[in-house]
Scaffold this motif. Structure first.
Motif, short mmCIF file in Angstrom:
data_model
loop_
_atom_site.label_atom_id
_atom_site.label_comp_id
_atom_site.label_asym_id
_atom_site.label_seq_id
_atom_site.Cartn_x
_atom_site.Cartn_y
_atom_site.Cartn_z
N ASN A 212 10.73 0.45 2.11
CA ASN A 212 9.95 1.14 1.22
C ASN A 212 8.42 1.03 1.37
N LEU A 213 7.85 1.80 0.69
CA LEU A 213 6.21 1.97 1.08
C LEU A 213 5.54 0.57 0.97
N GLU A 214 6.02 -0.15 -0.07
CA GLU A 214 5.20 -1.38 -0.58
C GLU A 214 5.34 -2.38 0.73
N ASP A 215 6.72 -2.30 1.22
CA ASP A 215 6.89 -3.19 2.40
C ASP A 215 6.12 -2.96 3.54
N LYS A 217 3.32 -1.21 3.85
CA LYS A 217 2.02 -1.66 3.39
C LYS A 217 1.71 -3.15 3.89
N ARG A 218 2.64 -3.83 3.43
CA ARG A 218 2.61 -5.14 3.62
C ARG A 218 2.44 -5.59 5.33
N LYS A 220 1.81 -3.51 7.39
CA LYS A 220 0.51 -3.09 8.00
C LYS A 220 -0.69 -4.13 7.85
N GLU A 221 -0.60 -4.92 7.03
CA GLU A 221 -1.74 -5.80 6.82
C GLU A 221 -1.31 -7.01 7.71
N ARG A 283 1.80 10.05 0.18
CA ARG A 283 1.72 8.82 -0.32
C ARG A 283 1.51 7.94 0.74
N HIS A 284 2.52 8.46 1.96
CA HIS A 284 2.55 7.22 3.06
C HIS A 284 1.08 7.75 3.79
N ALA A 287 -1.61 5.67 2.54
CA ALA A 287 -1.54 4.23 2.90
C ALA A 287 -1.81 4.09 4.56
#
Length: 318
Positions: A212-215, A217-218, A220-221, A283-284, A287
């Motif tokens: 999922n996108l939130e994971d 993004k994490r 990516k950090e 959205r991706h 991000a």
């Protein structure tokens, strides 16, 4: 919708089972798929580097082609699209030989080769083919050494390297790659401790197999922190993800389209119309993800690949 960042769209071919294809016609269908992707505006065609079919796609006895033989043949039947694996297992080939093979693909294709590699995972085919399958820590160490050798073979005239697992001594790689500095290196996987660190150290492109996108993004950090430790600008690495989209012309077609996806893979795929898919990819992109891979399970026909071409045009603002 118009993207302001360079984007990469890939069509991946994990499936080599083509119902209705005549005996001896398997590769003709592979060529048909690659040429349709080229016409539709895809940037990259990839094949799996496996010797047994994987469970999420089909039975292990289903047909699958050796990757680099197939890619070399595709190079002669396409003209623009880049070609590579998603991804080669580090345990399958000596890394210097692998660099030579990908260099040869780059020459045949006139500069369209991509070097895709990862740590390997399929123990069944290692056992069946008699390949060593060391623990994951050793496979990651081997991947680090292999990437060092591959970069040397691409970029240096007579590289030498002495590692724990691999070595080369003033190795010759002639002819040289067509692409200056050699084909771009894509590293598959998103393991946070080792794989993302190796991506920061060696890679030009990272490919993450869904989530999922939130994971994402994490992760990516985490990758950015590895880049800081390696002294690397994270913006120099293109981050790509599996799109996980099954394109349909109308929402009413979604259920029947999903029924055609193998059950083990169905939970990883969402049916979407072209406008819905464009919104999701947007959205991706916002991000920081700039590449998207579709596969020939979700795009099994030339018509479905053409539909993906419509999506590519919209996302690119064409």
């Amino acid at each position: 919708m118009r993207s302001t960042v360079p984007l990469m769209f890939g069509l991946h071919m994990p499936n080599f089972t083509f119902p209705g294809a005549p005996a001896g016609g398997l590769f003709d269908r592979v060529v048909e798929t690659a040429q349709a992707a080229e016409r539709a505006g895809f940037d990259l065609v990839t094949v799996m580097d496996h010797f047994y079919q994987i469970g999420m796609v089909g039975a292990e006895t289903d047909p699958i082609l050796e990757a680099y033989t197939a890619l070399g043949a595709l190079a002669a039947r396409t003209s623009r699209i880049r070609l590579g694996t998603l991804v080669t297992g580090v345990t399958y080939r000596n890394p210097a030989l692998l660099a030579k093979m990908v260099t040869t693909l780059d020459v045949i294709s006139k500069g369209r080769a991509l070097m895709g590699i990862g740590a390997a995972w399929n123990d069944a085919e290692h056992r069946g083919y008699g390949f060593e399958f060391p623990p994951v820590r050793e496979r990651m160490d081997r991947l680090d050494e292999a990437l060092t050798i591959i970069k040397g073979m691409f970029r240096e005239e007579r590289p030498s390297f002495q590692g724990r697992y691999y070595r080369i001594e003033r190795a010759v790689n002639s002819p040289r790659p067509v692409q200056p500095g050699g084909p771009k290196i894509l590293i598959g996987g998103a393991g946070e401790k080792r794989t993302l660190r190796l991506l920061a150290r060696h890679g030009d492109i990272g490919h993450w197999f869904g989530g999922n996108l939130e994971d994402l993004k994490r992760k990516k950090e985490v990758f950015k922190r590895h880049c800081e430790a390696e002294g690397r600008d994270p913006s120099a690495v293109l981050l790509t993800v599996s799109a996980g989209l099954l394109l349909v012309k109308n929402e009413s077609d979604a259920a029947s389209a999903l029924a055609g996806i193998p059950a083990a893979r169905r939970r990883m795929v969402a049916a979407a119309t072209v406008p819905q898919a464009a919104e999701l990819l947007g959205r991706h992109i916002d991000a920081g993800f700039s590449g998207f891979t579709f596969d020939n399970l979700a795009l099994p026909t030339t018509d479905s690949i053409e539909l993906a071409g419509e999506l590519i045009k919209i996302v690119r603002g064409g």
